[in-house]
Scaffold this motif. Structure first.
Motif, PDB file in Angstrom:
ATOM      1  N   MET A   1       0.823  -1.184   0.000  1.00 21.06           N
ATOM      2  CA  MET A   1       0.000   0.000   0.000  1.00 21.06           C
ATOM      3  C   MET A   1       0.871   1.253   0.000  1.00 21.06           C
ATOM      4  N   MET A   2       2.000   1.167   0.663  1.00 23.91           N
ATOM      5  CA  MET A   2       2.868   2.334   0.724  1.00 23.91           C
ATOM      6  C   MET A   2       3.341   2.740  -0.675  1.00 23.91           C
ATOM      7  N   ALA A   3       3.657   1.757  -1.514  1.00 26.25           N
ATOM      8  CA  ALA A   3       4.091   2.066  -2.879  1.00 26.25           C
ATOM      9  C   ALA A   3       2.979   2.759  -3.651  1.00 26.25           C
ATOM     10  N   GLU A  42     -11.642  -8.515  -8.440  1.00 24.59           N
ATOM     11  CA  GLU A  42     -12.287  -7.717  -9.479  1.00 24.59           C
ATOM     12  C   GLU A  42     -11.345  -7.570 -10.673  1.00 24.59           C
ATOM     13  N   PRO A  43     -11.799  -7.948 -11.874  1.00 26.16           N
ATOM     14  CA  PRO A  43     -10.916  -7.926 -13.052  1.00 26.16           C
ATOM     15  C   PRO A  43     -10.282  -6.557 -13.330  1.00 26.16           C
ATOM     16  N   GLU A  44     -11.035  -5.491 -13.149  1.00 27.54           N
ATOM     17  CA  GLU A  44     -10.485  -4.164 -13.429  1.00 27.54           C
ATOM     18  C   GLU A  44      -9.342  -3.820 -12.477  1.00 27.54           C
ATOM     19  N   LEU A  45      -9.513  -4.161 -11.209  1.00 29.67           N
ATOM     20  CA  LEU A  45      -8.452  -3.887 -10.235  1.00 29.67           C
ATOM     21  C   LEU A  45      -7.224  -4.739 -10.514  1.00 29.67           C
ATOM     22  N   ARG A  46      -7.426  -5.991 -10.860  1.00 32.17           N
ATOM     23  CA  ARG A  46      -6.307  -6.880 -11.173  1.00 32.17           C
ATOM     24  C   ARG A  46      -5.536  -6.363 -12.391  1.00 32.17           C
ATOM     25  N   THR A  47      -6.267  -5.860 -13.393  1.00 33.84           N
ATOM     26  CA  THR A  47      -5.631  -5.293 -14.578  1.00 33.84           C
ATOM     27  C   THR A  47      -4.815  -4.066 -14.209  1.00 33.84           C
ATOM     28  N   MET A  48      -5.373  -3.215 -13.333  1.00 32.69           N
ATOM     29  CA  MET A  48      -4.638  -2.024 -12.907  1.00 32.69           C
ATOM     30  C   MET A  48      -3.362  -2.406 -12.157  1.00 32.69           C
ATOM     31  N   LEU A  49      -3.438  -3.403 -11.292  1.00 34.97           N
ATOM     32  CA  LEU A  49      -2.252  -3.842 -10.554  1.00 34.97           C
ATOM     33  C   LEU A  49      -1.175  -4.329 -11.516  1.00 34.97           C
ATOM     34  N   ASP A  50      -1.582  -5.109 -12.521  1.00 30.87           N
ATOM     35  CA  ASP A  50      -0.617  -5.580 -13.524  1.00 30.87           C
ATOM     36  C   ASP A  50      -0.003  -4.404 -14.279  1.00 30.87           C
ATOM     37  N   PRO A  57       9.569   4.331 -13.808  1.00 28.76           N
ATOM     38  CA  PRO A  57       9.828   3.162 -12.959  1.00 28.76           C
ATOM     39  C   PRO A  57       8.518   2.514 -12.519  1.00 28.76           C
ATOM     40  N   ALA A  58       8.582   1.236 -12.221  1.00 32.96           N
ATOM     41  CA  ALA A  58       7.386   0.498 -11.818  1.00 32.96           C
ATOM     42  C   ALA A  58       6.856   1.035 -10.496  1.00 32.96           C
ATOM     43  N   VAL A  59       5.549   1.130 -10.393  1.00 29.38           N
ATOM     44  CA  VAL A  59       4.902   1.542  -9.151  1.00 29.38           C
ATOM     45  C   VAL A  59       4.870   0.373  -8.179  1.00 29.38           C
ATOM     46  N   LEU A  60       4.623  -0.821  -8.707  1.00 30.04           N
ATOM     47  CA  LEU A  60       4.625  -2.057  -7.925  1.00 30.04           C
ATOM     48  C   LEU A  60       5.538  -3.069  -8.596  1.00 30.04           C
ATOM     49  N   THR A  61       6.140  -3.916  -7.805  1.00 29.43           N
ATOM     50  CA  THR A  61       6.866  -5.049  -8.378  1.00 29.43           C
ATOM     51  C   THR A  61       5.833  -6.113  -8.744  1.00 29.43           C
ATOM     52  N   THR A  62       6.237  -7.053  -9.572  1.00 22.87           N
ATOM     53  CA  THR A  62       5.309  -8.133  -9.915  1.00 22.87           C
ATOM     54  C   THR A  62       4.953  -8.942  -8.666  1.00 22.87           C
ATOM     55  N   ALA A  63       5.881  -9.073  -7.741  1.00 22.99           N
ATOM     56  CA  ALA A  63       5.601  -9.803  -6.503  1.00 22.99           C
ATOM     57  C   ALA A  63       4.572  -9.057  -5.656  1.00 22.99           C
TER      58      ALA A  63
END
Length: 96
Positions: A1-3, A42-50, A57-63
């Motif tokens: 969440m911090m990222a 939720e598919p939309e949220l999962r797509t946003m995370l991906d 630079p990446a906001v989140l790592t894949t992990a």
């Protein structure tokens, strides 16, 4: 969440309009999470995370994205407190 929170704050100040718009979308998701929780299935949220893993630079790592999505597989309700307890030590230091 911090990222996500860091990106939402910094991205809102960006001169790049797509970044600024994405930061606002992330901010709204965080606000929703704080009020109601998020459905990580939720598919939309999962797509946003991906998508957040593909930025430079990446906001989140894949992990990190996978960790969020794994919450959807939990058999019980996971509260915001549960998530904070999982990523922060008792003294407030970040575990991840």
């Amino acid at each position: 969440m911090m990222a996500l929170e860091t990106f939402a704050t910094a991205g809102a100040q960006s001169s790049d309009m797509p970044t600024k718009l994405l930061a606002r979308a992330v901010s709204r998701q965080i606000e929703g999470f704080q009020r109601l929780g998020l459905d990580f299935g939720e598919p939309e949220l999962r797509t946003m995370l991906d998508y957040l893993t593909t930025l430079q630079p990446a906001v989140l790592t894949t992990a990190q994205a996978a960790g969020f999505k794994a919450l959807a597989d939990a058999a019980e309700v996971v509260t915001p407190h549960d998530i904070k307890a999982a990523i922060y030590a008792d003294d407030g230091t970040l575990l991840v």
